[in-house]
Write a protein that holds these residues in place. Sequence first.
Motif, PDB file in Angstrom:
ATOM      1  N   MET A   1     -10.797 -40.506  14.092  1.00 15.86           N
ATOM      2  CA  MET A   1     -12.127 -40.285  14.621  1.00 15.86           C
ATOM      3  C   MET A   1     -12.082 -39.107  15.588  1.00 15.86           C
ATOM      4  O   MET A   1     -11.217 -39.028  16.441  1.00 15.86           O
ATOM      5  CB  MET A   1     -12.542 -41.557  15.331  1.00 15.86           C
ATOM      6  CG  MET A   1     -14.003 -41.898  15.476  1.00 15.86           C
ATOM      7  SD  MET A   1     -15.225 -41.750  14.224  1.00 15.86           S
ATOM      8  CE  MET A   1     -15.099 -43.274  13.364  1.00 15.86           C
ATOM      9  N   SER A   2     -13.009 -38.215  15.447  1.00 16.06           N
ATOM     10  CA  SER A   2     -13.082 -37.037  16.308  1.00 16.06           C
ATOM     11  C   SER A   2     -14.029 -37.251  17.474  1.00 16.06           C
ATOM     12  O   SER A   2     -14.922 -38.082  17.416  1.00 16.06           O
ATOM     13  CB  SER A   2     -13.580 -35.835  15.516  1.00 16.06           C
ATOM     14  OG  SER A   2     -12.659 -35.471  14.536  1.00 16.06           O
ATOM     15  N   VAL A   3     -13.821 -36.455  18.496  1.00 11.02           N
ATOM     16  CA  VAL A   3     -14.738 -36.383  19.621  1.00 11.02           C
ATOM     17  C   VAL A   3     -15.421 -35.025  19.506  1.00 11.02           C
ATOM     18  O   VAL A   3     -14.774 -34.016  19.252  1.00 11.02           O
ATOM     19  CB  VAL A   3     -13.996 -36.509  20.969  1.00 11.02           C
ATOM     20  CG1 VAL A   3     -14.939 -36.287  22.128  1.00 11.02           C
ATOM     21  CG2 VAL A   3     -13.314 -37.863  21.073  1.00 11.02           C
ATOM     22  N   ILE A   4     -16.731 -35.024  19.690  1.00 10.57           N
ATOM     23  CA  ILE A   4     -17.479 -33.775  19.606  1.00 10.57           C
ATOM     24  C   ILE A   4     -18.201 -33.539  20.919  1.00 10.57           C
ATOM     25  O   ILE A   4     -18.704 -34.476  21.536  1.00 10.57           O
ATOM     26  CB  ILE A   4     -18.458 -33.814  18.416  1.00 10.57           C
ATOM     27  CG1 ILE A   4     -19.092 -32.464  18.177  1.00 10.57           C
ATOM     28  CG2 ILE A   4     -19.506 -34.862  18.593  1.00 10.57           C
ATOM     29  CD1 ILE A   4     -19.849 -32.379  16.859  1.00 10.57           C
ATOM     30  N   LYS A   5     -18.181 -32.288  21.349  1.00  9.41           N
ATOM     31  CA  LYS A   5     -18.930 -31.931  22.553  1.00  9.41           C
ATOM     32  C   LYS A   5     -19.616 -30.607  22.285  1.00  9.41           C
ATOM     33  O   LYS A   5     -19.373 -29.959  21.266  1.00  9.41           O
ATOM     34  CB  LYS A   5     -18.033 -31.887  23.774  1.00  9.41           C
ATOM     35  CG  LYS A   5     -16.894 -30.899  23.729  1.00  9.41           C
ATOM     36  CD  LYS A   5     -16.043 -31.022  24.992  1.00  9.41           C
ATOM     37  CE  LYS A   5     -14.939 -29.987  25.010  1.00  9.41           C
ATOM     38  NZ  LYS A   5     -14.190 -30.024  26.267  1.00  9.41           N
ATOM     39  N   ILE A   6     -20.495 -30.225  23.196  1.00 11.85           N
ATOM     40  CA  ILE A   6     -21.208 -28.960  23.060  1.00 11.85           C
ATOM     41  C   ILE A   6     -20.979 -28.121  24.304  1.00 11.85           C
ATOM     42  O   ILE A   6     -20.723 -28.653  25.384  1.00 11.85           O
ATOM     43  CB  ILE A   6     -22.710 -29.161  22.801  1.00 11.85           C
ATOM     44  CG1 ILE A   6     -23.381 -29.908  23.934  1.00 11.85           C
ATOM     45  CG2 ILE A   6     -22.938 -29.877  21.478  1.00 11.85           C
ATOM     46  CD1 ILE A   6     -24.897 -29.989  23.803  1.00 11.85           C
ATOM     47  N   LYS A   7     -21.069 -26.793  24.105  1.00 12.32           N
ATOM     48  CA  LYS A   7     -20.792 -25.885  25.218  1.00 12.32           C
ATOM     49  C   LYS A   7     -21.464 -24.547  24.945  1.00 12.32           C
ATOM     50  O   LYS A   7     -21.488 -24.088  23.801  1.00 12.32           O
ATOM     51  CB  LYS A   7     -19.273 -25.692  25.325  1.00 12.32           C
ATOM     52  CG  LYS A   7     -18.794 -25.001  26.544  1.00 12.32           C
ATOM     53  CD  LYS A   7     -17.266 -25.067  26.597  1.00 12.32           C
ATOM     54  CE  LYS A   7     -16.761 -24.642  27.950  1.00 12.32           C
ATOM     55  NZ  LYS A   7     -15.300 -24.767  28.027  1.00 12.32           N
ATOM     56  N   ALA A  15      -8.639 -24.981  26.816  1.00 11.78           N
ATOM     57  CA  ALA A  15      -7.754 -25.624  25.847  1.00 11.78           C
ATOM     58  C   ALA A  15      -8.306 -26.971  25.389  1.00 11.78           C
ATOM     59  O   ALA A  15      -8.166 -27.338  24.219  1.00 11.78           O
ATOM     60  CB  ALA A  15      -6.358 -25.791  26.433  1.00 11.78           C
ATOM     61  N   ASN A  16      -8.958 -27.712  26.293  1.00  9.79           N
ATOM     62  CA  ASN A  16      -9.467 -29.033  25.919  1.00  9.79           C
ATOM     63  C   ASN A  16     -10.758 -28.966  25.087  1.00  9.79           C
ATOM     64  O   ASN A  16     -11.323 -29.994  24.748  1.00  9.79           O
ATOM     65  CB  ASN A  16      -9.647 -29.933  27.141  1.00  9.79           C
ATOM     66  CG  ASN A  16     -10.751 -29.456  28.070  1.00  9.79           C
ATOM     67  OD1 ASN A  16     -11.343 -28.401  27.872  1.00  9.79           O
ATOM     68  ND2 ASN A  16     -11.012 -30.243  29.092  1.00  9.79           N
ATOM     69  N   ASP A  17     -11.219 -27.745  24.755  1.00  8.82           N
ATOM     70  CA  ASP A  17     -12.359 -27.605  23.841  1.00  8.82           C
ATOM     71  C   ASP A  17     -11.963 -27.978  22.419  1.00  8.82           C
ATOM     72  O   ASP A  17     -12.814 -28.292  21.600  1.00  8.82           O
ATOM     73  CB  ASP A  17     -12.890 -26.167  23.831  1.00  8.82           C
ATOM     74  CG  ASP A  17     -13.633 -25.792  25.097  1.00  8.82           C
ATOM     75  OD1 ASP A  17     -14.001 -26.702  25.875  1.00  8.82           O
ATOM     76  OD2 ASP A  17     -13.851 -24.584  25.299  1.00  8.82           O
ATOM     77  N   GLY A  18     -10.693 -27.908  22.128  1.00 12.28           N
ATOM     78  CA  GLY A  18     -10.248 -28.191  20.765  1.00 12.28           C
ATOM     79  C   GLY A  18     -10.712 -27.099  19.812  1.00 12.28           C
ATOM     80  O   GLY A  18     -10.695 -25.917  20.143  1.00 12.28           O
ATOM     81  N   MET A  91     -10.631 -33.000  18.454  1.00 13.24           N
ATOM     82  CA  MET A  91     -11.643 -32.536  19.407  1.00 13.24           C
ATOM     83  C   MET A  91     -12.341 -31.324  18.805  1.00 13.24           C
ATOM     84  O   MET A  91     -11.681 -30.362  18.409  1.00 13.24           O
ATOM     85  CB  MET A  91     -11.000 -32.145  20.740  1.00 13.24           C
ATOM     86  CG  MET A  91     -11.959 -31.554  21.746  1.00 13.24           C
ATOM     87  SD  MET A  91     -13.243 -32.680  22.299  1.00 13.24           S
ATOM     88  CE  MET A  91     -12.299 -33.791  23.322  1.00 13.24           C
ATOM     89  N   VAL A  92     -13.665 -31.384  18.750  1.00 14.66           N
ATOM     90  CA  VAL A  92     -14.469 -30.279  18.237  1.00 14.66           C
ATOM     91  C   VAL A  92     -15.543 -29.955  19.268  1.00 14.66           C
ATOM     92  O   VAL A  92     -16.192 -30.855  19.800  1.00 14.66           O
ATOM     93  CB  VAL A  92     -15.122 -30.651  16.885  1.00 14.66           C
ATOM     94  CG1 VAL A  92     -16.104 -29.581  16.436  1.00 14.66           C
ATOM     95  CG2 VAL A  92     -14.062 -30.890  15.824  1.00 14.66           C
ATOM     96  N   THR A  93     -15.718 -28.670  19.531  1.00 18.67           N
ATOM     97  CA  THR A  93     -16.779 -28.225  20.430  1.00 18.67           C
ATOM     98  C   THR A  93     -17.749 -27.360  19.641  1.00 18.67           C
ATOM     99  O   THR A  93     -17.349 -26.364  19.036  1.00 18.67           O
ATOM    100  CB  THR A  93     -16.205 -27.428  21.617  1.00 18.67           C
ATOM    101  OG1 THR A  93     -15.339 -28.288  22.368  1.00 18.67           O
ATOM    102  CG2 THR A  93     -17.311 -26.926  22.528  1.00 18.67           C
ATOM    103  N   LEU A  94     -19.015 -27.778  19.645  1.00 24.81           N
ATOM    104  CA  LEU A  94     -20.075 -26.981  19.042  1.00 24.81           C
ATOM    105  C   LEU A  94     -20.524 -25.967  20.081  1.00 24.81           C
ATOM    106  O   LEU A  94     -20.957 -26.338  21.171  1.00 24.81           O
ATOM    107  CB  LEU A  94     -21.246 -27.869  18.630  1.00 24.81           C
ATOM    108  CG  LEU A  94     -20.927 -28.995  17.652  1.00 24.81           C
ATOM    109  CD1 LEU A  94     -22.186 -29.799  17.349  1.00 24.81           C
ATOM    110  CD2 LEU A  94     -20.310 -28.449  16.374  1.00 24.81           C
TER     111      LEU A  94
END
Length: 121
Positions: A1-7, A15-18, A91-94
């Motif tokens: 399972m991935s964690v997604i965040k936006i930025k 680095a923790n943006d993945g 970890m995925v950052t949109l």
Amino acid sequence: MSVIKIKRAYEKAEANDGYRILVDRLWPRGLTKERAAIDLWFKEIAPSPGLRKWFGHAPDRFLEFRTRYVEELAQNPAITNVSDLLTKHRMVTLVYSAKNVEINHAVILKEFMESIGKVSV
């Protein structure tokens, strides 16, 4: 399972943006490729040009924009590619370039992906 965040694209990449995915159709103004640190520019997942222009980031249009964009996402074959990326990266950052951090398409895209169960919250 991935964690997604936006930025925002103009915030410093960390680095923790993945895995960083630019989810805008247009490249952010004044931003170099090196500073953006984008792993994938995924134009196809952004709102259609007509919808983006209609919205114009007007707060009073956001609810209708959300409805229309979700309809586009539901019909967009590129969603499969996003789901595949999320299974490959923890970890995925949109990344997006809109000024408003609460009223933009990346917020809706993140919610859409969470609603179809492709990510963990």
